[in-house]
Motif scaffolding. Structure first.
Motif, mmCIF file in Angstrom:
data_model
loop_
_atom_site.group_PDB
_atom_site.id
_atom_site.type_symbol
_atom_site.label_atom_id
_atom_site.label_comp_id
_atom_site.label_asym_id
_atom_site.label_seq_id
_atom_site.Cartn_x
_atom_site.Cartn_y
_atom_site.Cartn_z
ATOM 1 N N SER A 33 -7.512 -6.045 7.888
ATOM 2 C CA SER A 33 -6.062 -6.242 7.832
ATOM 3 C C SER A 33 -5.556 -5.640 6.534
ATOM 4 C CB SER A 33 -5.728 -7.730 7.902
ATOM 5 O OG SER A 33 -6.307 -8.414 6.807
ATOM 6 N N TYR A 59 -1.870 -4.871 3.795
ATOM 7 C CA TYR A 59 -0.451 -4.873 3.421
ATOM 8 C C TYR A 59 0.010 -3.454 3.752
ATOM 9 C CZ TYR A 59 3.507 -5.596 0.122
ATOM 10 O OH TYR A 59 4.736 -5.725 -0.482
ATOM 11 N N MET A 98 2.394 -1.122 1.778
ATOM 12 C CA MET A 98 1.870 -0.739 0.464
ATOM 13 C C MET A 98 0.680 0.208 0.590
ATOM 14 S SD MET A 98 0.835 -3.092 -2.811
ATOM 15 C CE MET A 98 -0.170 -2.404 -4.161
ATOM 16 N N VAL A 110 -6.334 -3.675 1.355
ATOM 17 C CA VAL A 110 -6.950 -3.872 2.665
ATOM 18 C C VAL A 110 -7.990 -4.979 2.487
ATOM 19 C CG1 VAL A 110 -8.407 -2.825 4.449
ATOM 20 C CG2 VAL A 110 -6.575 -1.487 3.378
ATOM 21 N N TRP A 111 -8.104 -5.795 3.518
ATOM 22 C CA TRP A 111 -9.081 -6.901 3.459
ATOM 23 C C TRP A 111 -9.914 -6.901 4.714
ATOM 24 C CZ3 TRP A 111 -3.858 -7.290 2.322
ATOM 25 C CH2 TRP A 111 -3.592 -7.368 0.948
ATOM 26 N N TRP A 117 -14.346 -14.014 5.023
ATOM 27 C CA TRP A 117 -13.667 -13.004 4.215
ATOM 28 C C TRP A 117 -14.666 -12.355 3.273
ATOM 29 C CZ3 TRP A 117 -9.158 -11.379 5.714
ATOM 30 C CH2 TRP A 117 -8.311 -12.250 6.404
ATOM 31 N N PRO A 138 -14.792 -8.352 -3.034
ATOM 32 C CA PRO A 138 -14.856 -6.918 -3.373
ATOM 33 C C PRO A 138 -16.254 -6.433 -3.725
ATOM 34 C CG PRO A 138 -13.412 -8.115 -4.892
ATOM 35 C CD PRO A 138 -13.971 -9.119 -3.950
ATOM 36 N N THR A 181 -6.656 -15.049 11.521
ATOM 37 C CA THR A 181 -5.761 -14.891 10.377
ATOM 38 C C THR A 181 -4.325 -14.701 10.873
ATOM 39 O OG1 THR A 181 -5.192 -13.539 8.521
ATOM 40 C CG2 THR A 181 -6.236 -12.427 10.359
ATOM 41 N N VAL A 229 -2.244 -12.719 9.496
ATOM 42 C CA VAL A 229 -1.725 -11.425 9.031
ATOM 43 C C VAL A 229 -2.026 -10.334 10.041
ATOM 44 C CG1 VAL A 229 -1.806 -9.754 7.169
ATOM 45 C CG2 VAL A 229 -2.059 -12.187 6.687
ATOM 46 N N ARG A 249 5.102 -12.425 -0.295
ATOM 47 C CA ARG A 249 4.253 -12.172 0.879
ATOM 48 C C ARG A 249 2.806 -12.558 0.598
ATOM 49 N NH1 ARG A 249 5.736 -6.649 3.797
ATOM 50 N NH2 ARG A 249 4.371 -7.674 5.322
ATOM 51 N N PHE A 250 2.171 -13.054 1.627
ATOM 52 C CA PHE A 250 0.781 -13.519 1.527
ATOM 53 C C PHE A 250 -0.073 -12.749 2.522
ATOM 54 C CE2 PHE A 250 3.708 -17.028 0.751
ATOM 55 C CZ PHE A 250 3.343 -17.385 -0.545
ATOM 56 N N PHE A 251 -1.293 -12.454 2.094
ATOM 57 C CA PHE A 251 -2.181 -11.666 2.951
ATOM 58 C C PHE A 251 -3.563 -12.293 3.025
ATOM 59 C CE2 PHE A 251 1.082 -8.841 1.478
ATOM 60 C CZ PHE A 251 1.443 -8.182 2.640
ATOM 61 N N ALA A 252 -4.220 -11.992 4.139
ATOM 62 C CA ALA A 252 -5.649 -12.311 4.324
ATOM 63 C C ALA A 252 -5.908 -13.782 3.980
ATOM 64 C CB ALA A 252 -6.504 -11.357 3.487
ATOM 65 N N ALA A 285 1.677 -7.452 -6.495
ATOM 66 C CA ALA A 285 2.442 -6.207 -6.394
ATOM 67 C C ALA A 285 3.920 -6.559 -6.321
ATOM 68 C CB ALA A 285 2.033 -5.430 -5.143
ATOM 69 N N ALA A 295 4.111 -9.506 -3.700
ATOM 70 C CA ALA A 295 2.975 -9.764 -2.814
ATOM 71 C C ALA A 295 1.813 -10.305 -3.625
ATOM 72 C CB ALA A 295 2.553 -8.473 -2.104
ATOM 73 N N LEU A 335 -2.096 -10.701 -3.676
ATOM 74 C CA LEU A 335 -3.147 -9.949 -2.994
ATOM 75 C C LEU A 335 -4.527 -10.536 -3.288
ATOM 76 C CD1 LEU A 335 -1.863 -6.400 -4.053
ATOM 77 C CD2 LEU A 335 -1.210 -7.695 -2.021
ATOM 78 N N PRO A 336 -5.237 -10.999 -2.298
ATOM 79 C CA PRO A 336 -6.635 -11.383 -2.502
ATOM 80 C C PRO A 336 -7.442 -10.178 -2.992
ATOM 81 C CG PRO A 336 -5.849 -12.132 -0.359
ATOM 82 C CD PRO A 336 -4.811 -11.204 -0.899
ATOM 83 N N PRO A 337 -8.623 -10.439 -3.535
ATOM 84 C CA PRO A 337 -9.448 -9.313 -3.992
ATOM 85 C C PRO A 337 -9.558 -8.240 -2.908
ATOM 86 C CG PRO A 337 -10.470 -11.383 -4.626
ATOM 87 C CD PRO A 337 -9.281 -11.730 -3.768
ATOM 88 N N ILE A 338 -9.293 -7.007 -3.316
ATOM 89 C CA ILE A 338 -9.230 -5.900 -2.360
ATOM 90 C C ILE A 338 -10.620 -5.571 -1.834
ATOM 91 C CG2 ILE A 338 -8.886 -3.391 -2.341
ATOM 92 C CD1 ILE A 338 -6.251 -3.917 -3.872
#
Lengths: 91, 150, 150, 91
Positions: C48, C50, C53, C119-120, C132, C135, C148, C150, D16-19, D64, D83, D85-88
């Motif tokens: 998934s 953002y 971005m 990206v996750w 999850w 990194p 999820t 998202v 905004r929230f992700f993952a 971000a 936003a 962002l969790p660890p990419i």
């Protein structure tokens, strides 16, 4: 001087020419007799002296014996295949 | 193993050869026939080789790879004959568990090929001449356009 | 430019995007879903992002590439959604006049993607759980297997 | 302390929230009012204090503003999109 001694054992080397060197000598291979023991350098000197056109091959070309790169002081045996390789340009 | 071909190289086939669920990164190198401003009207390149030695030397390079990057998988082809501008003369695929190994292994193969694998190229020009290419990538000696004997 | 896709990535299409007679070297990186001994029964990974971005950030990375390696040409796709083991999640193609630039440019893109592009991924396991991925490449937090949002 | 001053101008930030963070808060976005001037860090503190589940988001997450990575001391304006962002883990 080994190359001029008639009493020594002699070997026959298959010499192969590629790319520009093949153009220079007008052939892709030659059988060259050398007194033994001999080095690749000895074979090169004999080739350059005896084969028409071969004098334009460098005195110290890249060389291989039996499909492996060698230095010019590597020894050769009867039946070996010596290849004289123009600067490599593959890939 | 036959690393040489006279046909266009199929990248898909090379990718399939190394595909493995344990590999997360795959690096590919494609060498293609160039015709930029430096090439003075190159229309194609004729590749020739000391074929038996190419096979042996590439086999040795692949074996070295296995020693340096255990778990790396590699497939490659070098094409010979007349190759048009934009077409690939060599394709190398290196797959490994992680990307650093894949990049390093792929780079190793192409650098060793350039250094050790007895292949030569002759640039065929639009004006009908043919020029042997020296290892720095620039032609050094202009010869007639008669065909090579190799 | 749209760098994101939910379909399998076509490497041929990416190669065609950067093909140029002035490029003699092309380096490709493929990141594929791995299921080695470290992965504990991963059957697929759900990616998934953002998305807005990602597009911007990848655009910035491509622009940086043009500044660092003038003449380098790059194309890339990042795939989202559920991707099976062995399939590519990302493909990067960098073509340049000579091989060193192609390797460096390709490596630059993947390193920057790993560092900057939001990206996750969530590993889907054979036992029905989903994890999850952190990194470093190893899962850090085990969550429920609810989907999820998202 | 800016966040508690009622006299200041207020701004509305789209967060905004992700993952994993989206899972924690059970939603993908929220509108958050903050007194201005404010930083991304201020927005994060407000989110963590006010939104159910958000306390498990780290105090200093990756963030971000308007599609660009920023540090937590970056300022935000009314209407900005922040936003978390969790660890990419892409690529």
């Amino acid at each position: 001087m080994r190359l001029t001694s008639p009493s020594e054992l002699s070997g026959t080397i298959r010499v192969r020419f590629f790319a520009r060197y093949a153009e220079l000598v007008g052939r892709t291979e030659a059988a060259v007799a050398v007194p033994l023991p001999a080095t690749v350098g000895d074979v090169v000197r004999r080739v350059r002296a005896q084969l028409p056109g071969a004098h334009d091959i460098p005195e110290r070309p890249l060389a291989a014996v039996n499909l492996r790169h060698v230095k010019l002081d590597a020894s050769v045996r009867d039946g070996d295949e010596v290849a004289l390789l123009p600067p490599i340009a593959g890939g | 193993m036959t690393y040489l071909t006279r046909s266009p190289i199929s990248l898909d086939a090379l990718l399939a050869e190394v595909a493995s669920p344990e590999c997360g990164g795959t690096c590919v190198f494609l060498g293609t026939v160039r015709s930029g401003p430096e090439e003075h009207g190159v229309t194609a390149i004729e590749y020739s080789a000391y074929e038996e030695m190419v096979e042996e030397e590439l086999g040795r390079i692949v074996a070295e790879l296995g020693e340096r990057w255990s778990g790396a998988r590699v497939s490659l082809r070098h094409r010979l004959g007349v190759i048009g501008v934009g077409e690939a003369s060599i394709a190398i695929v290196a797959a490994a568990g992680h990307r650093a190994q894949a990049f390093e292994a792929c780079r190793y193969v192409i650098e060793e090929v350039k250094r050790r694998v007895p292949v030569w190229k002759r640039e065929l020009r639009a004006d009908g001449t043919a020029v042997w290419v020296d290892p720095s990538g620039r032609p050094s000696v202009r010869l007639s356009d008669r065909p090579t004997h190799v």
